[in-house]
Design an enzyme around this catalytic site. Structure first.
Site, PDB file in Angstrom:
ATOM      1  N   CYS A 212      25.908  64.845 -25.165  1.00 21.66           N
ATOM      2  CA  CYS A 212      24.876  64.194 -25.980  1.00 21.66           C
ATOM      3  C   CYS A 212      24.086  65.183 -26.834  1.00 21.66           C
ATOM      4  O   CYS A 212      23.265  64.780 -27.651  1.00 21.66           O
ATOM      5  CB  CYS A 212      23.919  63.399 -25.098  1.00 21.66           C
TER       6      CYS A 212
ATOM      7  N   GLU B 120      58.819  77.718  16.322  1.00 23.45           N
ATOM      8  CA  GLU B 120      57.383  77.965  16.502  1.00 23.45           C
ATOM      9  C   GLU B 120      56.720  77.971  15.134  1.00 23.45           C
ATOM     10  O   GLU B 120      57.348  78.348  14.165  1.00 23.45           O
ATOM     11  CB  GLU B 120      57.131  79.361  17.116  1.00 23.45           C
TER      12      GLU B 120
ATOM     13  N   ASP C 206      49.201  82.261  10.482  1.00 22.89           N
ATOM     14  CA  ASP C 206      48.812  83.183   9.422  1.00 22.89           C
ATOM     15  C   ASP C 206      47.604  83.979   9.895  1.00 22.89           C
ATOM     16  O   ASP C 206      46.464  83.591   9.694  1.00 22.89           O
ATOM     17  CB  ASP C 206      48.482  82.379   8.166  1.00 22.89           C
TER      18      ASP C 206
ATOM     19  N   LYS D 259      59.625  79.701   5.273  1.00 23.14           N
ATOM     20  CA  LYS D 259      58.268  79.643   4.718  1.00 23.14           C
ATOM     21  C   LYS D 259      57.986  78.307   4.025  1.00 23.14           C
ATOM     22  O   LYS D 259      58.868  77.695   3.440  1.00 23.14           O
ATOM     23  CB  LYS D 259      58.086  80.775   3.701  1.00 23.14           C
TER      24      LYS D 259
ATOM     25  N   LYS E 144      54.580  79.569  12.219  1.00 20.49           N
ATOM     26  CA  LYS E 144      54.294  80.951  11.837  1.00 20.49           C
ATOM     27  C   LYS E 144      52.807  81.019  11.497  1.00 20.49           C
ATOM     28  O   LYS E 144      52.368  80.598  10.424  1.00 20.49           O
ATOM     29  CB  LYS E 144      55.138  81.368  10.634  1.00 20.49           C
TER      30      LYS E 144
ATOM     31  N   LEU F 163      59.914  89.901   9.935  1.00 16.94           N
ATOM     32  CA  LEU F 163      60.915  88.829   9.949  1.00 16.94           C
ATOM     33  C   LEU F 163      61.491  88.659   8.560  1.00 16.94           C
ATOM     34  O   LEU F 163      60.790  88.809   7.561  1.00 16.94           O
ATOM     35  CB  LEU F 163      60.260  87.507  10.343  1.00 16.94           C
TER      36      LEU F 163
ATOM     37  N   TYR G  98      53.311  88.564  -4.202  1.00 16.89           N
ATOM     38  CA  TYR G  98      53.822  89.750  -3.509  1.00 16.89           C
ATOM     39  C   TYR G  98      55.295  89.543  -3.145  1.00 16.89           C
ATOM     40  O   TYR G  98      56.140  90.390  -3.410  1.00 16.89           O
ATOM     41  CB  TYR G  98      53.002  90.023  -2.238  1.00 16.89           C
ATOM     42  N   ASP G  99      55.578  88.357  -2.572  1.00 14.38           N
ATOM     43  CA  ASP G  99      56.957  88.060  -2.172  1.00 14.38           C
ATOM     44  C   ASP G  99      57.908  88.122  -3.357  1.00 14.38           C
ATOM     45  O   ASP G  99      59.011  88.648  -3.257  1.00 14.38           O
ATOM     46  CB  ASP G  99      57.039  86.663  -1.539  1.00 14.38           C
TER      47      ASP G  99
ATOM     48  N   CYS H  90      22.075  60.304 -22.397  1.00 20.32           N
ATOM     49  CA  CYS H  90      23.341  61.040 -22.405  1.00 20.32           C
ATOM     50  C   CYS H  90      24.432  60.106 -21.875  1.00 20.32           C
ATOM     51  O   CYS H  90      24.335  59.602 -20.760  1.00 20.32           O
ATOM     52  CB  CYS H  90      23.222  62.275 -21.510  1.00 20.32           C
TER      53      CYS H  90
ATOM     54  N   ARG I 194      49.638  96.063  14.408  1.00 21.99           N
ATOM     55  CA  ARG I 194      50.993  96.462  14.118  1.00 21.99           C
ATOM     56  C   ARG I 194      51.049  97.784  13.339  1.00 21.99           C
ATOM     57  O   ARG I 194      51.934  98.605  13.543  1.00 21.99           O
ATOM     58  CB  ARG I 194      51.701  95.370  13.307  1.00 21.99           C
TER      59      ARG I 194
ATOM     60  N   ASP J 229      50.116  85.993  -1.608  1.00 20.54           N
ATOM     61  CA  ASP J 229      51.372  86.362  -0.942  1.00 20.54           C
ATOM     62  C   ASP J 229      52.589  85.993  -1.784  1.00 20.54           C
ATOM     63  O   ASP J 229      53.576  86.719  -1.823  1.00 20.54           O
ATOM     64  CB  ASP J 229      51.491  85.622   0.398  1.00 20.54           C
TER      65      ASP J 229
ATOM     66  N   CYS K 172      21.477  68.694 -18.022  1.00 24.12           N
ATOM     67  CA  CYS K 172      21.230  68.137 -19.352  1.00 24.12           C
ATOM     68  C   CYS K 172      19.983  67.282 -19.220  1.00 24.12           C
ATOM     69  O   CYS K 172      19.895  66.440 -18.321  1.00 24.12           O
ATOM     70  CB  CYS K 172      22.417  67.278 -19.770  1.00 24.12           C
TER      71      CYS K 172
ATOM     72  N   CYS L 138      23.946  69.996 -24.345  1.00 22.52           N
ATOM     73  CA  CYS L 138      24.873  69.188 -23.555  1.00 22.52           C
ATOM     74  C   CYS L 138      26.115  68.880 -24.379  1.00 22.52           C
ATOM     75  O   CYS L 138      26.005  68.416 -25.523  1.00 22.52           O
ATOM     76  CB  CYS L 138      24.177  67.892 -23.140  1.00 22.52           C
TER      77      CYS L 138
ATOM     78  N   TYR M 166      53.718  85.069  20.969  1.00 22.55           N
ATOM     79  CA  TYR M 166      55.053  84.621  20.548  1.00 22.55           C
ATOM     80  C   TYR M 166      56.181  85.543  20.983  1.00 22.55           C
ATOM     81  O   TYR M 166      57.313  85.357  20.574  1.00 22.55           O
ATOM     82  CB  TYR M 166      55.110  84.369  19.051  1.00 22.55           C
TER      83      TYR M 166
HETATM   84  S1  IVH Z   1      58.127  86.959  15.750  1.00 20.82           S
HETATM   85  C1  IVH Z   1      60.726  90.622  15.769  1.00 20.82           C
HETATM   86  N1  IVH Z   1      56.868  84.692  15.797  1.00 20.82           N
HETATM   87  O1  IVH Z   1      54.902  87.006  11.192  1.00 20.82           O
HETATM   88  C2  IVH Z   1      59.989  89.387  15.458  1.00 20.82           C
HETATM   89  N2  IVH Z   1      56.121  86.354  14.306  1.00 20.82           N
HETATM   90  O2  IVH Z   1      56.786  88.556   9.308  1.00 20.82           O
HETATM   91  C3  IVH Z   1      58.544  89.585  15.402  1.00 20.82           C
HETATM   92  N3  IVH Z   1      54.134  85.694  13.012  1.00 20.82           N
HETATM   93  O3  IVH Z   1      54.385  90.310  12.150  1.00 20.82           O
HETATM   94  C4  IVH Z   1      57.750  88.457  14.960  1.00 20.82           C
HETATM   95  N4  IVH Z   1      53.889  83.704  13.908  1.00 20.82           N
HETATM   96  O4  IVH Z   1      52.531  88.655  12.561  1.00 20.82           O
HETATM   97  C5  IVH Z   1      56.944  85.904  15.251  1.00 20.82           C
HETATM   98  N5  IVH Z   1      55.795  82.622  15.998  1.00 20.82           N
HETATM   99  C6  IVH Z   1      55.888  83.840  15.445  1.00 20.82           C
HETATM  100  C7  IVH Z   1      54.972  84.269  14.468  1.00 20.82           C
HETATM  101  C8  IVH Z   1      55.133  85.537  13.907  1.00 20.82           C
HETATM  102  C9  IVH Z   1      53.396  84.579  13.043  1.00 20.82           C
HETATM  103  C10 IVH Z   1      53.888  86.846  12.130  1.00 20.82           C
HETATM  104  C11 IVH Z   1      53.779  88.136  12.871  1.00 20.82           C
HETATM  105  C12 IVH Z   1      54.820  89.025  12.304  1.00 20.82           C
HETATM  106  C13 IVH Z   1      55.117  88.375  10.991  1.00 20.82           C
HETATM  107  C14 IVH Z   1      56.572  88.624  10.653  1.00 20.82           C
END
Ligand code: IVH
Length: 785
Positions: free
Chosen positions: A418, A121, A125, A321, A123, A82, A35-36, A451, A144, A32, A445, A415, A233
């Protein structure tokens, strides 16, 4: 085309490809974090050149197209993404935008004058999921997808155990769409991968892929077998409002039976959000599931409406993050380390890279099978993962980044320490009377204590606390002793003198005296400790104790044939072969002899354990020979008829037919016509006798056992163990197990369906135990049922 434009095109193509692998194939190509980085680079370039932004740019969409195998679901309210904050400054910036957006009077530069209430909250994964409830009943589940259209996974979500199919209580809106994350706990992920490995199935790179791969299964039975969980959430479409705040909504959902995060908290102002972030960051490794950050949301729903959305992201929420646990780096080389038992282990030397705040330059590759599984070549770009305190792992090769000059990884023939030969270990399996040898994953070995690497590790193990417990001899000192040639086997520790020790780095007069004393004090170990200290491959403390307790003497342990060792609890043929090979080795025998000459006196040596002594019978031994189609019953019949091993070996087809079926008789003839089989059976029998095992009429050792002289009867059916097993257990306690009840019977074990034998026992006033009482009795005798 200028350079920026070319770069934009390249980034888009790359991101599209990564997106497809991530979202559609559940098999990400890069971490990730990578990617980011690319995504941000693209977004920055597009900000510089707004004229180059196209609607199909990855920055303009979320997620990826729906898989075609599932039917499609259009989201009534789009499922958005997000914005991310990686740095504190980005979080303050977010807070400032919120305050400005709400048209509240700005305080200082960071909006510090205003305190916005945020929910905090974790996040999670996993995979974003929408659940649609109509009149309190779950009617649809969807992924989604691209945010507008997802996949219908209704059948699959129904298999996730903490998703209610019907809501509790009452008062829910007629249409209620809840949104949340489906994820897999760390433990569930480990378990799943272990099982997949066993059955040769696909393993997953991380819990998120495992969750996604499990949920998006066309066969929902597979989904049902996977340890998935849901955490709610937020909301999608609703036919009536629930509360005025985000936290109010979540608490109401919880009351209706939907799972929400236990870590959900309110923060007053962005500083408290930061505290939350730091607190969870510290506890991140201890959480049962993986999180890649925390999410802050403006708590007031009125404020949320006022703030609205920017492109595909809410202005009222942000994901803060954590540093990524996966990173990309280059495999510079593979080196080989030699361990205590001589195992030659490949270790990845990496171009140093920071993973979750720690610089990683090495990673274990476990064994050559793992190298092959990864398809690893030197020069490859690899994904490194450092989850919690776990040692960094190489997860995956990024194939398209393989350079032309990449080199394969070869196990060295010699090895690296030795120069002795390196050999592949073999796995011995016996089935149907045949021993099959296959290649193991481990290379060793053969130099053993010649050894230096193995010698050092062997001595470090030998002196360790749970082994000989010689205090004051650290790893560095052991290395010096070996490097300076003062010690070339554990036995040499007992020849060390004051002058030699005091010359070592870090030793002075007192510490040298103390060490000499500690060495002297270690001379009376228990047999179990001594066996453990020898460092026999695959023999840990428990196995060492079993060996000591069952065989009761070093000589017996050293002489035991592998087949005899398999009579001991939890010792299979593989470990038995390791033990036997260790003691067959001339060098090992010399070291043991020297240890004894130099004053080692083993404590707790004694008799063969009575339970072990009684644990076999000639029939049992024959059953263990694995003669095709001859199991315990066949072996019993054979012994009942022919009595001794010699007679059985010599028997012709006609003799054998009196006890066995034609098929079995032929198998026995064939088996013993191989001279090696007959010899091995004789050797095992001879050794069992020599060790004091008894069978048939020889009941010497039974005396002294708790049930010696007693006759027991088993009747009816037993549910928790077979009658054969029950009989074995009673015999191991010295009892005789008879088929009929008489006045001489001591006790009757009666299961359901017991008939005349039970009636007779009652008439005679004998003691009768049901199965529970019998098991309790066995437990009291120290026998596990
Ligand atoms: S809120 C409009 N809350 O993160 C807001 N997302 O990059 C919608 N995710 O697609 C998301 N924990 O799969 C929200 N406590 C949390 C989350 C959460 C994980 C994921 C979710 C979302 C992605 C957003």
């Amino acid at each position: 085309m200028n350079a920026d434009e070319a770069r934009i095109l390249k980034l888009r193509a790359e991101l599209r490809d990564y997106n497809h692998y991530y979202h559609v194939l559940d098999a990400p190509k890069v971490p990730d974090a990578e990617y980011d980085r690319l995504f941000r680079e693209l977004r920055n370039l597009e900000e510089l050149h707004p004229e180059l932004v196209t609607s199909d740019s990855p920055t303009q969409r979320v997620g990826s197209a729906a898989l075609f195998a599932f039917s499609q679901v259009r989201h009534a309210v789009p499922m958005l993404s997000l914005g991310n904050a990686f740095e504190e400054s980005e979080l303050f910036e977010f807070n400032r935008r919120v305050i400005e957006g709400l048209d509240l009077p700005a305080g200082d530069l960071f909006g510090g004058g205003q305190s916005i209430e945020y929910t905090c909250e974790p996040k999670l994964d996993g995979l974003a999921v929408s659940l649609l409830y109509r009149d309190g009943l779950l009617v649809q589940g969807a992924t989604r997808g691209d945010g507008t259209t997802g996949e219908d996974i209704s059948v699959n979500v129904r298999t996730v155990r903490n998703i209610p199919l019907k809501l509790n209580g009452s008062g829910w809106p007629a249409v209620l769409e809840v949104r949340g994350e489906v994820f897999m706990s760390k433990a569930g992920f480990e378990r799943l991968n272990a099982t997949q490995m066993e059955v040769g199935g696909k393993t997953f790179a991380n819990p998120r892929n495992a969750a996604a791969g499990s949920l998006r299964q066309l066969d929902s039975k597979i989904t049902a077998s996977r340890p998935l969980e849901f955490c709610c959430y937020g909301l999608g479409q609703v036919s009536a409002n629930i509360a005025d705040t985000h936290i109010g909504n979540l608490e109401q959902l919880k009351a209706w039976g939907l799972p929400i995060s236990r870590e959900l908290k309110l923060a007053n102002g962005i500083d408290q959000c930061l505290e939350y972030y730091r607190d969870i960051g510290v506890r991140r490794n201890d959480l049962a599931y993986e999180i890649d950050g925390v999410v802050f949301k403006v708590n007031s729903l009125a404020y949320q409406r006022e703030l609205g959305f920017r492109a595909r992201e809410p202005r009222w929420a942000i994901a803060h993050k954590f540093p990524a646990m996966e990173e990309l780096t280059e495999l510079l080389d593979v080196e080989f380390q030699v361990g205590r038992t001589g195992a030659v282990t490949p270790v990845a030397r990496l171009k140093p890279v920071k993973v979750a705040g720690v610089t990683v330059a090495n990673a274990t590759l476990h064994n050559m099978d793992e190298v092959a599984r990864l398809g690893l070549m030197i020069g490859d770009t690899v994904i490194i993962r450092r989850a919690g305190d776990v040692i960094p792992q190489v997860m995956q090769v990024v194939l398209e980044r393989r350079p032309d000059n990449a080199r394969p990884v070869h196990i060295p023939e010699q090895c690296p320490v030795c120069g002795s030969q390196v050999e592949r270990t073999q796995l011995v399996k016996r089935s149907k009377g045949k021993e099959t040898v296959s290649e193991g994953a481990v290379y060793r070995c053969v130099g053993r204590l010649a050894c230096a690497a193995q010698l050092k590790q062997a001595i470090i193990h030998f002196v360790s606390r749970r082994a000989m417990d010689i205090e004051g001899l650290g790893e560095k000192s052991v290395e010096q002793l070996v490097d300076e040639g003062l010690v070339s086997s554990p036995a040499d520790l007992y020849t060390l003198g004051f002058e030699q020790i005091v010359d070592l780095e870090g030793f002075a007069e007192l510490s040298s005296k103390n060490l000499l004393e500690a060495i002297e004090d270690s001379k009376r170990p228990t047999l179990a400790r001594f066996i453990y200290a020898l460092g026999i491959p695959d023999v840990g403390e428990e196995t060492a104790k079993v060996l000591a307790r069952s065989l009761g003497g070093l000589e017996r342990i050293m002489a035991a044939l592998p087949q005899v060792l398999t009579y001991l609890p939890d010792i299979g043929l593989e470990v038995a072969s390791e033990i036997h090979a260790f003691f067959e080795d001339e060098h090992n025998r010399t070291v043991i002899a020297q240890l004894l000459e130099r004053g080692l006196q083993l404590q707790d040596q004694g008799e063969l354990h009575p339970e072990f002594a009684a644990s076999t019978s000639l029939a049992g031994m024959i059953a263990k020979l694995d003669i095709p189609s001859v199991g315990p019953t066949g072996a019993e019949k054979l012994v009942a008829r022919l009595e001794t091993l010699d007679k059985i070996i010599a028997a012709d087809g006609i003799d054998l037919r009196q006890a066995l079926t034609i098929k079995q008789a032929t198998a026995v003839r064939e088996f013993f016509s191989v001279a090696e089989n007959a010899e091995r059976a004789r050797a095992v029998e001879a050794q069992l006798r020599e060790f004091g095992m008894h069978w048939g009429s020889e009941k010497k050792l039974v005396e002294g056992l708790p049930l010696a002289g007693q006759t027991w009867v088993l009747t009816g059916s037993l549910e928790r163990m077979s009658r054969d097993v029950a009989k074995d257990k009673l015999e191991s306690l010295g009892a005789k197990v008879a088929g009929s009840v008489s006045a001489k019977t001591h006790c009757v074990v009666a299961g359901p369906g017991a008939g005349s034998k039970l009636t007779k026992a009652n008439e005679l006033g004998l003691e009768v135990l049901d199965e529970d009482a019998f098991i309790a009795f066995l437990n009291k005798q120290g026998i596990e049922a």
